[in-house]
Design a protein around this motif. Sequence first.
Motif, PDB file in Angstrom:
ATOM      1  N   GLY A   1      13.263 -33.185  -1.133  1.00 28.71           N
ATOM      2  CA  GLY A   1      12.679 -32.523   0.031  1.00 28.71           C
ATOM      3  C   GLY A   1      13.661 -31.520   0.597  1.00 28.71           C
ATOM      4  O   GLY A   1      14.752 -31.321   0.083  1.00 28.71           O
ATOM      5  N   SER A   2      13.293 -30.862   1.687  1.00 27.96           N
ATOM      6  CA  SER A   2      14.123 -29.785   2.228  1.00 27.96           C
ATOM      7  C   SER A   2      14.778 -30.162   3.550  1.00 27.96           C
ATOM      8  O   SER A   2      15.035 -29.322   4.379  1.00 27.96           O
ATOM      9  CB  SER A   2      13.257 -28.530   2.397  1.00 27.96           C
ATOM     10  OG  SER A   2      12.178 -28.797   3.264  1.00 27.96           O
ATOM     11  N   GLY A   3      15.015 -31.446   3.755  1.00 30.03           N
ATOM     12  CA  GLY A   3      15.757 -31.864   4.916  1.00 30.03           C
ATOM     13  C   GLY A   3      14.911 -32.194   6.127  1.00 30.03           C
ATOM     14  O   GLY A   3      15.431 -32.530   7.180  1.00 30.03           O
ATOM     15  N   ASP A   4      13.588 -32.109   6.005  1.00 33.96           N
ATOM     16  CA  ASP A   4      12.739 -32.374   7.158  1.00 33.96           C
ATOM     17  C   ASP A   4      12.107 -33.755   7.090  1.00 33.96           C
ATOM     18  O   ASP A   4      11.372 -34.147   7.979  1.00 33.96           O
ATOM     19  CB  ASP A   4      11.653 -31.306   7.285  1.00 33.96           C
ATOM     20  CG  ASP A   4      10.768 -31.232   6.055  1.00 33.96           C
ATOM     21  OD1 ASP A   4      10.936 -32.086   5.158  1.00 33.96           O
ATOM     22  OD2 ASP A   4       9.922 -30.342   5.991  1.00 33.96           O
ATOM     23  N   GLY A   5      12.361 -34.501   6.024  1.00 32.71           N
ATOM     24  CA  GLY A   5      11.899 -35.869   5.941  1.00 32.71           C
ATOM     25  C   GLY A   5      10.489 -36.053   5.423  1.00 32.71           C
ATOM     26  O   GLY A   5      10.025 -37.188   5.318  1.00 32.71           O
ATOM     27  N   THR A   6       9.773 -34.982   5.125  1.00 34.43           N
ATOM     28  CA  THR A   6       8.393 -35.160   4.677  1.00 34.43           C
ATOM     29  C   THR A   6       8.324 -35.733   3.275  1.00 34.43           C
ATOM     30  O   THR A   6       7.478 -36.565   2.975  1.00 34.43           O
ATOM     31  CB  THR A   6       7.638 -33.828   4.718  1.00 34.43           C
ATOM     32  OG1 THR A   6       8.271 -32.892   3.824  1.00 34.43           O
ATOM     33  CG2 THR A   6       7.629 -33.243   6.112  1.00 34.43           C
ATOM     34  N   GLY A   7       9.177 -35.242   2.379  1.00 35.47           N
ATOM     35  CA  GLY A   7       9.155 -35.756   1.009  1.00 35.47           C
ATOM     36  C   GLY A   7       7.886 -35.428   0.263  1.00 35.47           C
ATOM     37  O   GLY A   7       7.552 -36.093  -0.720  1.00 35.47           O
ATOM     38  N   LEU A   8       7.142 -34.399   0.696  1.00 36.73           N
ATOM     39  CA  LEU A   8       5.840 -34.105   0.098  1.00 36.73           C
ATOM     40  C   LEU A   8       5.910 -33.156  -1.090  1.00 36.73           C
ATOM     41  O   LEU A   8       4.896 -32.931  -1.750  1.00 36.73           O
ATOM     42  CB  LEU A   8       4.904 -33.500   1.151  1.00 36.73           C
ATOM     43  CG  LEU A   8       4.521 -34.428   2.305  1.00 36.73           C
ATOM     44  CD1 LEU A   8       3.637 -33.704   3.301  1.00 36.73           C
ATOM     45  CD2 LEU A   8       3.829 -35.676   1.785  1.00 36.73           C
TER      46      LEU A   8
ATOM     47  N   MET B   1       7.266 -22.255   9.845  1.00 36.10           N
ATOM     48  CA  MET B   1       6.308 -22.963  10.700  1.00 36.10           C
ATOM     49  C   MET B   1       5.938 -24.348  10.149  1.00 36.10           C
ATOM     50  O   MET B   1       5.588 -25.237  10.905  1.00 36.10           O
ATOM     51  CB  MET B   1       5.038 -22.121  10.847  1.00 36.10           C
ATOM     52  CG  MET B   1       5.274 -20.698  11.350  1.00 36.10           C
ATOM     53  SD  MET B   1       6.109 -20.625  12.948  1.00 36.10           S
ATOM     54  CE  MET B   1       4.854 -21.296  14.018  1.00 36.10           C
ATOM     55  N   ALA B   2       6.004 -24.503   8.810  1.00 41.23           N
ATOM     56  CA  ALA B   2       5.641 -25.786   8.183  1.00 41.23           C
ATOM     57  C   ALA B   2       6.672 -26.102   7.106  1.00 41.23           C
ATOM     58  O   ALA B   2       6.386 -26.044   5.909  1.00 41.23           O
ATOM     59  CB  ALA B   2       4.241 -25.705   7.587  1.00 41.23           C
ATOM     60  N   PRO B   3       7.892 -26.429   7.511  1.00 43.80           N
ATOM     61  CA  PRO B   3       8.985 -26.567   6.540  1.00 43.80           C
ATOM     62  C   PRO B   3       8.839 -27.760   5.607  1.00 43.80           C
ATOM     63  O   PRO B   3       8.452 -28.849   6.017  1.00 43.80           O
ATOM     64  CB  PRO B   3      10.220 -26.723   7.438  1.00 43.80           C
ATOM     65  CG  PRO B   3       9.687 -27.276   8.720  1.00 43.80           C
ATOM     66  CD  PRO B   3       8.336 -26.649   8.892  1.00 43.80           C
ATOM     67  N   GLY B   4       9.124 -27.507   4.333  1.00 48.98           N
ATOM     68  CA  GLY B   4       9.285 -28.585   3.377  1.00 48.98           C
ATOM     69  C   GLY B   4       8.031 -29.243   2.853  1.00 48.98           C
ATOM     70  O   GLY B   4       8.119 -30.193   2.081  1.00 48.98           O
ATOM     71  N   ILE B   5       6.858 -28.767   3.248  1.00 46.76           N
ATOM     72  CA  ILE B   5       5.625 -29.426   2.817  1.00 46.76           C
ATOM     73  C   ILE B   5       5.114 -28.845   1.508  1.00 46.76           C
ATOM     74  O   ILE B   5       4.825 -29.581   0.552  1.00 46.76           O
ATOM     75  CB  ILE B   5       4.542 -29.313   3.911  1.00 46.76           C
ATOM     76  CG1 ILE B   5       5.006 -30.012   5.185  1.00 46.76           C
ATOM     77  CG2 ILE B   5       3.226 -29.905   3.417  1.00 46.76           C
ATOM     78  CD1 ILE B   5       4.048 -29.877   6.356  1.00 46.76           C
TER      79      ILE B   5
END
Length: 385
Positions: free
Chosen positions: A29-36, A212-216
Amino acid sequence: MNVMRIMLLSLLLLACGCSGENTIEGARGSGDGTGLKVIAPLNGIYLGAYDWRENSSKPGVKEFEDALGVKVALTSGGVCISRESEPFSIDAACLKRLNQKGYVVLIDVVSRKHSPQQIIDGQADQLLVDVADAIKSANVPMMLAYPREPELQPQIGFDGGGYGPNGEKVRELVDDAYGAYGCTNKDDQMCLDGPERYRDMCKHIHDVIESMAPGIATWVAGAAVLFWPGQKTRDHYKLFCPGDACVDWHAIDVYPAVAGESDDPRPTKKWAEVVDTMWAEIAATSPDKPVVLTEFGVHPQTGGRDAWFRDFFTEVRTNAKYGRLKAFIYWQMGTDAFDGSNCRIRATDSEAVTWRTEIVANKSFWHSDVKTADRSTVTGSGGGL
């Protein structure tokens, strides 16, 4: 877009600049915790099918699943987006619904009303922010592709990003492709107006949405298209790829025959003969990222397709050269397609038996479910869209 949102977006863009990475082993992921983020399987390939509308229904995915006897993992083709006659938008509820059924959707981000230069200049930012809002609202794994086939498509926005001082002309109308945008070194291919402008357009699309929607979203390069052996690409992939920081997966479109030409004299060629030149270009551009066939179809006009598919299966399973091929979306369109390509595979076709035999024999290689960066699995009942 209101003033406060413009100010916030500007600050976020300054800090963004195409961040993120995905390898075959998969990023966290990109550090935002989503893991998507969609990660590539360590071994094997995600199955996918393109959907199309016929008589007010969308039978493509189900027809392909019925032919193969298993669910697919990916889909694309006007799925969860607005109609072409309308401004581009993404349907968050649709993404959620298909995620529950076990599908990950690949969507091309295309501003239908703006030229590439207008996108770079920020005139499409409200549309891109709305896209980001939908992605954030859905909060499910999905793949976002930059405008595909940039060297082939004749429309403004696809043809290398648009030529001329204002980026509003197609290549055929411009005598000198250098000097109208950015760098002007005629000895450097990377300074070609269209590709350079295309890369900047992709970077702006990426940065606005990520701010606006990081890491998704999982970002997919604009696909090159391959039809026949020896096709000259003139470093197509390097020219149009916006760079590692903006790309999680590489992409090509593969059709080993000429679409819509039933009397084409060239025989259908084997997998390696069609893709190897571009495969080398992708490896030279970035050696560690997975590859998805965003469009993949075999035309039946040159005879039976069983031998072609068997060769494809053997090559991608056993030849280490193609180890980075990790997904495809089959072009499941019939004679009703805009180009009459008729690549579809039906349960009654001999090719369906060929596919079923391969999948049964190698169940661990052909994947119906997607893995994400947090090691979760997108699975469901399937059964069409």
